[in-house]
Design an enzyme around this catalytic site. Structure first.
Site, PDB file in Angstrom:
ATOM      1  N   GLY A   1      37.570  12.579 -20.107  1.00  0.00           N
ATOM      2  CA  GLY A   1      38.350  11.106 -20.703  1.00  0.00           C
ATOM      3  C   GLY A   1      40.104  11.229 -20.428  1.00  0.00           C
ATOM      4  O   GLY A   1      40.940  12.153 -20.315  1.00  0.00           O
TER       5      GLY A   1
ATOM      6  N   LYS B   1      33.065  19.529 -25.165  1.00  0.00           N
ATOM      7  CA  LYS B   1      34.321  18.448 -25.334  1.00  0.00           C
ATOM      8  C   LYS B   1      35.151  19.282 -26.064  1.00  0.00           C
ATOM      9  O   LYS B   1      35.370  20.300 -27.129  1.00  0.00           O
ATOM     10  CB  LYS B   1      33.921  17.243 -25.631  1.00  0.00           C
TER      11      LYS B   1
ATOM     12  N   ASP C   1      35.399   0.077 -29.068  1.00  0.00           N
ATOM     13  CA  ASP C   1      35.854   0.453 -27.575  1.00  0.00           C
ATOM     14  C   ASP C   1      34.292   0.237 -26.925  1.00  0.00           C
ATOM     15  O   ASP C   1      34.425   1.359 -26.096  1.00  0.00           O
ATOM     16  CB  ASP C   1      36.315   1.747 -27.275  1.00  0.00           C
TER      17      ASP C   1
END
Length: 612
Positions: free
Chosen positions: A30, A50, A168
């Protein structure tokens, strides 16, 4: 401490044990972090880890926001939020967190695949990955996506109740699991309310991160207008994004035009979902259009206040449409039953069964547009009309035929009356027998008056049409007195006969053909018997003895040329006028056929068009 003196959140995190996780590859990347696949040796399961991207490792705000995302996601315990297993720091001091590995496709990929299925590849060299994606996720129906969307709404209601605003929400942050799971991803820019503001998370462990002046959090196209002006938004900002997502699910197109850069002037211009649908040439169910319009209202007082309210409205629509689907299935079943009975029906029963099948299929389509079983019946019936024309269709065909017949009668009357134009020519030639001249003009006028009278009938009968044709042909017989039975008469009969036959039924055509033969044969027989002698042969030369007119060599040539040209023009007008009428009717039938084919599935319609 790092760089500009900000507190390093990873300094207090436990260090990753070297032997607990074994790397197995990269799952994705990302804007801030990379997600890797690891095997948890302690628990014995695959997990997603992550970590910050190397380029962001030295950015203090990025490190704080990364840890903040892990803590917010970890404290939100809901089936639609991916659970966090572990938070720590790598041996080099970089923060990481592990979470459940999820399998599935993002809503963005699903919508993209559905668009590919509708429109086909944009070019012949479409990427293989696009085709694989389309095959994997294009099976999601609109109803299934709405069901998943309603789950997202409930998840967001829970999140809002805990004092968190996502800020978002967009299709790429919504994941549809392989086994029906729905997940809301990416909590990196979420706003967390403190206890004094009604928040329920343990905010003491969640570090704060400032927002740079002029920066906007969110994604164009799903960004609520108030997010342009302030980062301190409430739950209604997420409601706005939900409305934009719902529009895209229902139509396959974004509510706002895609832009590469956020422009406040664009985001602050209120969207009109109804106008957007019309501008794109799309369709959208009124109930969903209303939900989107209320959820994306710029005026916060008019906007749908909660995600639960959006859920309730979508759920009510699904419940109602579910009832409609049951009714649509029942109608489609009835249509199929009637269509199957057509295969064994008697000719007199076909129209009723055909009508019933189409009516039931139409009702199924009205309740559930694009119902596959109903479309199959419609495609089948349109390709095989009843062998016997139904009563209402027969009435329409008769009406069209009568209009054509009346047009033909009017044209015929004009042709008969046109003989008046030749009276000066007859006198110029020299009228030898006034009685025969009156007979010629009188019969033509009588035939013309009869045709004109018949053309005023709304529905001229077969007998009237037959009589008009026979009388018109009979009115030509006196032309044998001009140049005999083999001169001008056959030319005029042959010029008029095709137009007369166009308006007659089969028996009427037999009548007209017989009358034409008699008109030619009777004068010839009478001439042979010497009743009306017209020809003589001397020194191998044929001599003509006209009974009605007298002319010399010059007038003969002029008269013959004039009459031949007149026959050509008259025939062209009669046949051409009838052809124009028939062509208009044919074009109207083809237009109606084309309209009906638009009801067919796209593949079936293109197959039929290509076979023409």
């Amino acid at each position: 401490m790092i760089d500009d003196g900000l507190f390093d959140p990873a300094a207090t995190l436990p260090t990753l044990a070297d032997d607990r996780y074994v790397g197995r590859g990269v799952l994705g990347e990302g804007g801030m972090g990379e997600v890797r696949l690891y095997r948890d040796q302690v628990v014995g399961r695959d997990v997603a880890m992550k970590v910050l991207l190397p380029a962001r490792q030295r950015d203090p705000r990025a490190r704080i926001r990364f840890l903040r995302e892990a803590l917010v996601q970890g404290q939100l315990e809901h089936p639609a939020i991916v659970p966090v297993y572990d938070i720590g720091a790598t041996a080099s001091g970089d923060p990481y967190f592990t979470m459940k590995r999820i399998r599935g496709d993002s809503l963005r990929d699903v919508l993209r695949a559905r668009a590919m299925r509708r429109s086909g590849p944009e070019s012949g060299d479409a990427r293989e990955s696009d085709a694989v994606l389309a095959g994997r996720v294009a099976a999601h129906s609109t109803r299934q996506l709405l069901e998943a969307f309603s789950s997202v709404c409930l998840a967001m209601e829970y999140v809002h109740s805990r004092g968190v605003i996502h800020r978002d929400l967009k299709p790429s942050n919504l994941m549809l699991g392989t086994y029906g799971e729905v997940y809301v991803l990416d909590w990196g820019v979420a706003r967390v309310l403190h206890a004094a503001q009604g928040g329920l998370l343990d905010t003491e462990d969640i570090p704060e991160v400032g927002t740079r002046v002029g920066s906007v959090l969110g994604t164009p196209g799903y960004l609520a207008p108030e997010q342009i002006l302030s980062s301190a938004v409430d739950r209604r900002a997420d409601v706005y994004a939900l409305g934009a997502i719902l529009f895209e699910i229902a139509t396959g197109a974004p509510l706002h035009a895609r832009t590469a850069k956020i422009r406040p002037s664009d985001a602050l211009t209120e969207a009109n979902p109804a106008e957007r649908v019309r501008a794109l040439g799309l369709s959208m169910e009124p109930a969903l259009l209303s939900i989107v319009a209320h959820a994306t209202a710029h005026d916060l007082e008019r906007r749908t206040p909660t995600a639960r309210a959006v859920y309730d409205a979508v759920r009510a629509h699904l419940d109602a449409s579910g009832h409609d689907e049951d009714r649509a299935d029942a109608h489609a079943h009835a249509a199929r039953r009637a269509a199957d009975q057509l295969l064994r029906a008697k000719p007199e029963d076909e129209a009723g069964l055909h009508r019933m099948a189409l009516r039931e299929a139409g009702l199924a389509m009205s309740l559930k547009p694009g119902h596959p079983a109903a479309l199959e019946v419609i495609a089948e019936l349109l390709g095989k009309p009843p062998s016997r024309l139904p009563t209402s269709a027969q009435a329409l065909a008769d009406h069209t035929r009568h209009l054509t017949a009346r047009r033909g009668l009017r044209e015929g009357a004009i042709a008969r009356f046109s003989w008046l134009l030749y009276i000066p020519i007859i006198f110029w030639l020299g009228l030898k027998n006034v009685g025969l001249g009156i007979l010629l003009v009188g019969l033509s006028m009588a035939a013309g008056m009869f045709e004109l009278w018949a053309s005023r009938h709304r529905e001229p009968s077969k007998w009237v049409m037959r009589s008009a044709a026979v009388l018109a042909l009979a009115s030509m017989a006196p032309l044998s007195f001009v140049l005999g039975p083999y001169g001008l008469l056959p030319l005029v009969v042959l010029a008029s006969l095709p137009a007369l036959l166009l308006n007659l039924d089969r028996r009427g055509r037999h009548w007209a053909t017989g009358a034409a033969m008699l008109v030619l044969a009777v004068p010839a027989v009478l001439e042979w018997l010497g009743v009306f002698p017209a020809y003589g042969v001397q020194d191998e030369m044929v001599q003509v003895f006209p009974a009605m007119v007298a002319f010399d060599e010059t007038t003969l040539r002029i008269c013959m040329l004039t009459l031949c040209l007149a026959c050509v023009l008259t025939s062209a007008r009669l046949v051409g006028g009838m052809r124009d009428t028939l062509q208009r009717n044919e074009s109207r039938l083809h237009a109606q056929s084309w309209q009906l084919r638009q009801l067919l599935p796209r593949a079936t319609r293109e197959s039929e068009d290509s076979s023409v």
